[in-house]
Design a protein around this motif. Structure first.
Motif, PDB file in Angstrom:
ATOM      1  N   ASP A 245     -32.411  52.909 -44.483  1.00 39.31           N
ATOM      2  CA  ASP A 245     -32.613  53.710 -43.269  1.00 39.31           C
ATOM      3  C   ASP A 245     -31.626  53.376 -42.159  1.00 39.31           C
ATOM      4  O   ASP A 245     -31.686  53.957 -41.072  1.00 39.31           O
ATOM      5  CB  ASP A 245     -34.044  53.488 -42.739  1.00 39.31           C
ATOM      6  CG  ASP A 245     -35.098  53.893 -43.753  1.00 39.31           C
ATOM      7  OD1 ASP A 245     -34.870  54.911 -44.438  1.00 39.31           O
ATOM      8  OD2 ASP A 245     -36.117  53.206 -43.859  1.00 39.31           O
TER       9      ASP A 245
ATOM     10  N   ARG B  96     -50.403  52.501 -49.934  1.00 35.41           N
ATOM     11  CA  ARG B  96     -50.856  53.357 -48.835  1.00 35.41           C
ATOM     12  C   ARG B  96     -51.566  54.583 -49.362  1.00 35.41           C
ATOM     13  O   ARG B  96     -52.515  55.092 -48.763  1.00 35.41           O
ATOM     14  CB  ARG B  96     -49.667  53.770 -47.967  1.00 35.41           C
ATOM     15  CG  ARG B  96     -49.226  52.699 -46.975  1.00 35.41           C
ATOM     16  CD  ARG B  96     -48.355  53.295 -45.912  1.00 35.41           C
ATOM     17  NE  ARG B  96     -47.095  53.804 -46.447  1.00 35.41           N
ATOM     18  CZ  ARG B  96     -45.969  53.101 -46.496  1.00 35.41           C
ATOM     19  NH1 ARG B  96     -45.950  51.858 -46.040  1.00 35.41           N
ATOM     20  NH2 ARG B  96     -44.866  53.630 -46.982  1.00 35.41           N
TER      21      ARG B  96
ATOM     22  N   GLN C 208     -35.388  46.052 -52.045  1.00 32.64           N
ATOM     23  CA  GLN C 208     -35.985  46.796 -50.945  1.00 32.64           C
ATOM     24  C   GLN C 208     -36.596  48.110 -51.419  1.00 32.64           C
ATOM     25  O   GLN C 208     -37.677  48.508 -50.976  1.00 32.64           O
ATOM     26  CB  GLN C 208     -34.941  47.069 -49.863  1.00 32.64           C
ATOM     27  CG  GLN C 208     -34.518  45.833 -49.087  1.00 32.64           C
ATOM     28  CD  GLN C 208     -33.583  46.177 -47.947  1.00 32.64           C
ATOM     29  OE1 GLN C 208     -33.123  47.308 -47.823  1.00 32.64           O
ATOM     30  NE2 GLN C 208     -33.293  45.193 -47.117  1.00 32.64           N
ATOM     31  N   VAL C 209     -35.885  48.789 -52.341  1.00 26.98           N
ATOM     32  CA  VAL C 209     -36.399  50.052 -52.870  1.00 26.98           C
ATOM     33  C   VAL C 209     -37.701  49.837 -53.617  1.00 26.98           C
ATOM     34  O   VAL C 209     -38.696  50.564 -53.420  1.00 26.98           O
ATOM     35  CB  VAL C 209     -35.347  50.723 -53.786  1.00 26.98           C
ATOM     36  CG1 VAL C 209     -35.955  51.927 -54.511  1.00 26.98           C
ATOM     37  CG2 VAL C 209     -34.128  51.145 -52.981  1.00 26.98           C
ATOM     38  N   TYR C 210     -37.749  48.819 -54.493  1.00 24.77           N
ATOM     39  CA  TYR C 210     -38.967  48.540 -55.252  1.00 24.77           C
ATOM     40  C   TYR C 210     -40.112  48.132 -54.331  1.00 24.77           C
ATOM     41  O   TYR C 210     -41.269  48.531 -54.526  1.00 24.77           O
ATOM     42  CB  TYR C 210     -38.709  47.430 -56.280  1.00 24.77           C
ATOM     43  CG  TYR C 210     -37.831  47.835 -57.431  1.00 24.77           C
ATOM     44  CD1 TYR C 210     -37.894  49.114 -57.965  1.00 24.77           C
ATOM     45  CD2 TYR C 210     -36.941  46.922 -58.007  1.00 24.77           C
ATOM     46  CE1 TYR C 210     -37.088  49.475 -59.035  1.00 24.77           C
ATOM     47  CE2 TYR C 210     -36.129  47.283 -59.069  1.00 24.77           C
ATOM     48  CZ  TYR C 210     -36.206  48.565 -59.585  1.00 24.77           C
ATOM     49  OH  TYR C 210     -35.415  48.925 -60.642  1.00 24.77           O
ATOM     50  N   ALA C 211     -39.806  47.338 -53.316  1.00 19.89           N
ATOM     51  CA  ALA C 211     -40.841  46.914 -52.378  1.00 19.89           C
ATOM     52  C   ALA C 211     -41.409  48.115 -51.626  1.00 19.89           C
ATOM     53  O   ALA C 211     -42.628  48.210 -51.394  1.00 19.89           O
ATOM     54  CB  ALA C 211     -40.276  45.889 -51.398  1.00 19.89           C
ATOM     55  N   GLU C 212     -40.538  49.048 -51.241  1.00 21.15           N
ATOM     56  CA  GLU C 212     -40.997  50.247 -50.531  1.00 21.15           C
ATOM     57  C   GLU C 212     -41.859  51.120 -51.443  1.00 21.15           C
ATOM     58  O   GLU C 212     -42.880  51.680 -51.010  1.00 21.15           O
ATOM     59  CB  GLU C 212     -39.791  51.039 -50.025  1.00 21.15           C
ATOM     60  CG  GLU C 212     -40.145  52.277 -49.202  1.00 21.15           C
ATOM     61  CD  GLU C 212     -40.900  51.943 -47.930  1.00 21.15           C
ATOM     62  OE1 GLU C 212     -41.668  52.813 -47.463  1.00 21.15           O
ATOM     63  OE2 GLU C 212     -40.750  50.825 -47.412  1.00 21.15           O
ATOM     64  N   GLU C 213     -41.491  51.233 -52.708  1.00 19.82           N
ATOM     65  CA  GLU C 213     -42.311  51.997 -53.653  1.00 19.82           C
ATOM     66  C   GLU C 213     -43.700  51.379 -53.778  1.00 19.82           C
ATOM     67  O   GLU C 213     -44.711  52.087 -53.838  1.00 19.82           O
ATOM     68  CB  GLU C 213     -41.627  52.032 -55.018  1.00 19.82           C
ATOM     69  CG  GLU C 213     -40.416  52.936 -55.080  1.00 19.82           C
ATOM     70  CD  GLU C 213     -39.809  52.977 -56.478  1.00 19.82           C
ATOM     71  OE1 GLU C 213     -40.273  52.208 -57.341  1.00 19.82           O
ATOM     72  OE2 GLU C 213     -38.893  53.781 -56.685  1.00 19.82           O
ATOM     73  N   GLU C 214     -43.734  50.061 -53.840  1.00 17.82           N
ATOM     74  CA  GLU C 214     -45.018  49.368 -53.949  1.00 17.82           C
ATOM     75  C   GLU C 214     -45.886  49.638 -52.722  1.00 17.82           C
ATOM     76  O   GLU C 214     -47.091  49.915 -52.831  1.00 17.82           O
ATOM     77  CB  GLU C 214     -44.764  47.862 -54.106  1.00 17.82           C
ATOM     78  CG  GLU C 214     -45.985  47.046 -54.486  1.00 17.82           C
ATOM     79  CD  GLU C 214     -46.255  47.074 -55.977  1.00 17.82           C
ATOM     80  OE1 GLU C 214     -47.397  46.768 -56.368  1.00 17.82           O
ATOM     81  OE2 GLU C 214     -45.342  47.420 -56.745  1.00 17.82           O
ATOM     82  N   ARG C 215     -45.270  49.556 -51.542  1.00 17.56           N
ATOM     83  CA  ARG C 215     -46.035  49.810 -50.307  1.00 17.56           C
ATOM     84  C   ARG C 215     -46.536  51.248 -50.262  1.00 17.56           C
ATOM     85  O   ARG C 215     -47.675  51.503 -49.855  1.00 17.56           O
ATOM     86  CB  ARG C 215     -45.157  49.518 -49.090  1.00 17.56           C
ATOM     87  CG  ARG C 215     -44.919  48.029 -48.833  1.00 17.56           C
ATOM     88  CD  ARG C 215     -44.323  47.797 -47.468  1.00 17.56           C
ATOM     89  NE  ARG C 215     -42.992  48.353 -47.354  1.00 17.56           N
ATOM     90  CZ  ARG C 215     -41.876  47.693 -47.650  1.00 17.56           C
ATOM     91  NH1 ARG C 215     -41.945  46.437 -48.079  1.00 17.56           N
ATOM     92  NH2 ARG C 215     -40.686  48.260 -47.511  1.00 17.56           N
ATOM     93  N   ASN C 216     -45.703  52.194 -50.684  1.00 23.19           N
ATOM     94  CA  ASN C 216     -46.125  53.600 -50.674  1.00 23.19           C
ATOM     95  C   ASN C 216     -47.298  53.821 -51.608  1.00 23.19           C
ATOM     96  O   ASN C 216     -48.244  54.557 -51.283  1.00 23.19           O
ATOM     97  CB  ASN C 216     -44.963  54.492 -51.085  1.00 23.19           C
ATOM     98  CG  ASN C 216     -43.892  54.585 -50.018  1.00 23.19           C
ATOM     99  OD1 ASN C 216     -44.157  54.294 -48.845  1.00 23.19           O
ATOM    100  ND2 ASN C 216     -42.689  54.974 -50.408  1.00 23.19           N
TER     101      ASN C 216
ATOM    102  N   ASP D 288     -30.144  48.212 -46.234  1.00 22.18           N
ATOM    103  CA  ASP D 288     -31.265  48.907 -45.601  1.00 22.18           C
ATOM    104  C   ASP D 288     -31.044  50.407 -45.745  1.00 22.18           C
ATOM    105  O   ASP D 288     -30.106  50.968 -45.149  1.00 22.18           O
ATOM    106  CB  ASP D 288     -31.341  48.514 -44.122  1.00 22.18           C
ATOM    107  CG  ASP D 288     -32.511  49.188 -43.402  1.00 22.18           C
ATOM    108  OD1 ASP D 288     -33.178  50.035 -44.018  1.00 22.18           O
ATOM    109  OD2 ASP D 288     -32.741  48.859 -42.220  1.00 22.18           O
TER     110      ASP D 288
END
Length: 592
Positions: free
Chosen positions: A551, A220, A209-217, A549
């Motif tokens: 958050d 963006r 999840q952390v890596y996926a969020e970094e990719e999305r950031n 998660d």
């Protein structure tokens, strides 16, 4: 969250010419069970030493509740200047009482009169454990506590930590150990630290999840990812996905191997087809080996096929090394025969890491100082090959002495896997390796064309790697089980003599029941408990994944608390169910 009993705020440490890490906030609560996870070289051991107060930080403030006793179990205790293990264990201002050290040493099978200079790695580790636990800590900091321990000692340590009333922070490559014991995770990653209120069982889902969020950031922000910074993270994610397919293939290979093993665990040598015989690389037939009056191996029969992955497990001194030496032809049996295929070309990676000469550079070890290395007949550039084994290419000019223990182990694997061979002998290969390197090693072994003989106490690694497990209990008998450690442990758990052998020194195993048969309730529990245990394990995994998660606590603290309580309750029920099933299985076996 309750106030911590040990904390470090804004911690920063310089290593070499730069910061190892900076601005770390670490808090340890009075009942925390923390897994400290991070890549080799990230600074995990250094962080533990800072928490213990053994080294001075370059930045930050350490706070501790007055009267709190913090004890560090170091990975490599320095026994220099002490003639015996007991002398070392009782040395220093914070030495524990002699009777406390001796009591723990007796439980884990350690002779404290052993000379320090000749003590094995396992004996040194046991001495360090006896000293640390006898100090009665409120906070216990453990750096690779299972290294060099056999399975019986690991089980004992797990039991002690489960009963421990204080807090602990543990660095370990043993996934089974971490999954069973930890409830929170500290992830030391790229100079920063993250904390999640989940045990190691939910770690991989959390990191994804952390890596996926970094990719999305990054997307963006319309910023191009730097390849040199992120190649490892993407490789880890892809590797874990590939591992799922590899594990499915492993199950299929185990099923095929089970068909070749007789009901008592002996190989069906007499009825082997010509095709099977043509694939045989090692054949042992009614082998026995004795040292003096003691029979170490007796009546052992097995045919090892090309492509087999053979795991060897058992307590220290049970005969694992002897069996390995018999199978590789290093020593001859006293009875029976061992035949090796004439085409065998083996490489051995042992615990001592003898091939890594101090003072040499990584480039010299891999490529004799050049830019190219011959990998199984294919020329590869040193920089590219280093990446395959999770190294930054810049490490090529580093001296071996400057690498961490895990990095040296990884370098040895890189060097040896480049050589052409069809037999690979690995003696405790997982010592000092981080989780990502273990994933890589599993993948490399799975892709290896030859046969693998593997001695290890890492239960999860065996479950993910081997097709056949050879289990030794010290009696001379060798269990032959198609599958991994878990398959072997289940077979042993049902046998009363195994439970008796596993009983701590000075205790007697309970006598077998004298009933003619199990009661209706006992039989029903025996039949239904496996499904209940599986359901509880699935529920724990599901709830830990939900807790991953990052958050969740902020968004829905009530649900967060509910999940934590549900996990704790399920763990308690699962442990009780497992103990109940083991007792019933023993009774059923005794009744025939």
């Amino acid at each position: 969250m309750a106030a911590p009993i040990l904390a470090f705020e804004d911690l920063g440490l310089i290593q070499g010419s730069g910061w190892l890490f900076r601005h770390l906030d670490v808090r340890v609560g009075e009942r925390d069970r923390l897994a400290l996870i991070g890549r080799n070289g990230a600074g995990k051991t250094t962080l533990l030493k800072a928490l213990a107060g053994h080294i001075e930080a370059d930045e930050g403030r350490r706070t501790i509740v007055p009267g709190t006793r913090v004890v560090l179990l170091e990975q490599e205790p320095d026994l220099t200047g002490h003639a015996t293990l007991i002398e070392w264990a009782l040395a220093g201002a914070e030495a524990p009482p002699r009777h406390a050290v001796e009591a723990i040493a007796d439980q884990i099978g350690l002779d404290l009169s052993r000379e320090s200079a000749t003590a094995s790695g396992g004996e040194r580790r046991r001495a360090a454990i006896a000293r640390a636990l006898a100090q009665e800590p409120q906070v216990l900091l453990l750096d690779e506590p299972t290294n060099h321990l056999d399975l019986a000692a690991i089980d004992w340590l797990e039991g002690w930590l489960n009963r421990f009333a204080g807090a602990f922070v543990v660095i370990s490559h043993d996934r089974t150990f971490l999954t069973r014991l930890t409830r929170q995770t500290l992830w030391l990653d790229r100079g920063g630290i993250r904390r999640a209120e989940i045990g190691y069982g939910g770690f991989e889902a959390w990191t994804e999840q952390v890596y996926a969020e970094e990719e999305r950031n990054a997307q963006r922000l319309d910023a191009k990812l730097k390849l040199e910074e992120h190649w490892l993270q993407r490789g880890v994610t892809a590797r874990r996905r590939r591992n799922q397919g590899r594990l499915a293939k492993l199950v299929e290979m185990r099923a095929q191997r089970a068909a070749m093993i007789g009901p008592q665990g002996g190989a069906k040598l007499a009825i082997a087809t010509d095709e099977v015989r043509s694939k045989t690389v090692i054949e042992a037939e009614h082998v026995a080996k004795r040292y003096g009056a003691r029979t170490v191996i007796r009546d052992f029969t097995l045919r090892i096929q090309r492509g087999d992955r053979i795991g060897i497990v058992g307590a220290n001194g049970a005969g694992k090394t002897t069996l390995l030496r018999l199978l590789t032809g290093e020593i001859a049996p006293d009875e029976g025969k061992v035949r090796l295929a004439k085409t065998l070309n083996g490489i051995v990676i042992d615990q001592q890491r003898k091939l890594l000469a101090p003072g040499r550079t990584v480039r010299e070890i891999l490529a004799d100082g050049g830019d190219w290395i011959d990998v199984l007949g294919t020329k590869k550039h040193v920089a590219g090959y280093l990446k395959e084994f999770l190294f930054d290419p810049a490490v090529a000019e580093a001296r071996v002495d400057a690498l961490s223990g895990g990095e040296r182990s990884r370098l040895l694997l890189a060097r040896e896997f480049a050589r052409a061979s069809n037999l690979l002998v690995l003696d405790e290969p997982t010592n000092d390796l981080d989780m990502e390197t273990l994933d890589l090693l599993q993948e490399v072994i799975a892709a290896y064309d030859g046969t693998v003989l593997l001695v290890s106490h890492d239960r999860d690694f065996l479950d993910r790697t081997v097709t056949v497990t050879l289990g030794l209990d010290g009696s001379g008998a060798v269990d032959i089980v198609a599958g991994g450690y878990d398959d072997w442990a289940k077979r042993r758990a049902a046998r009363p003599e195994a439970r008796k052998a596993a009983a701590p020194r000075g205790e007697q195993a309970p006598p077998p029941p004298k009933k003619a048969k199990l009661s209706y309730k006992d039989q029903r529990d025996l039949d239904l408990l496996p499904a209940e245990i599986e359901a509880l394990a699935a529920a724990i995994a599901r709830d830990e994944a939900a807790l991953a998660d990052p958050d969740l606590f902020t968004r829905n603290p009530k649900k967060f608390d509910q999940l934590m309580q549900a996990i704790e309750a399920a763990r308690t029920r699962k442990e009780a169910a497992e103990l109940r099933w083991l007792e019933l299985a023993e009774q059923a076996e005794a009744l025939g």
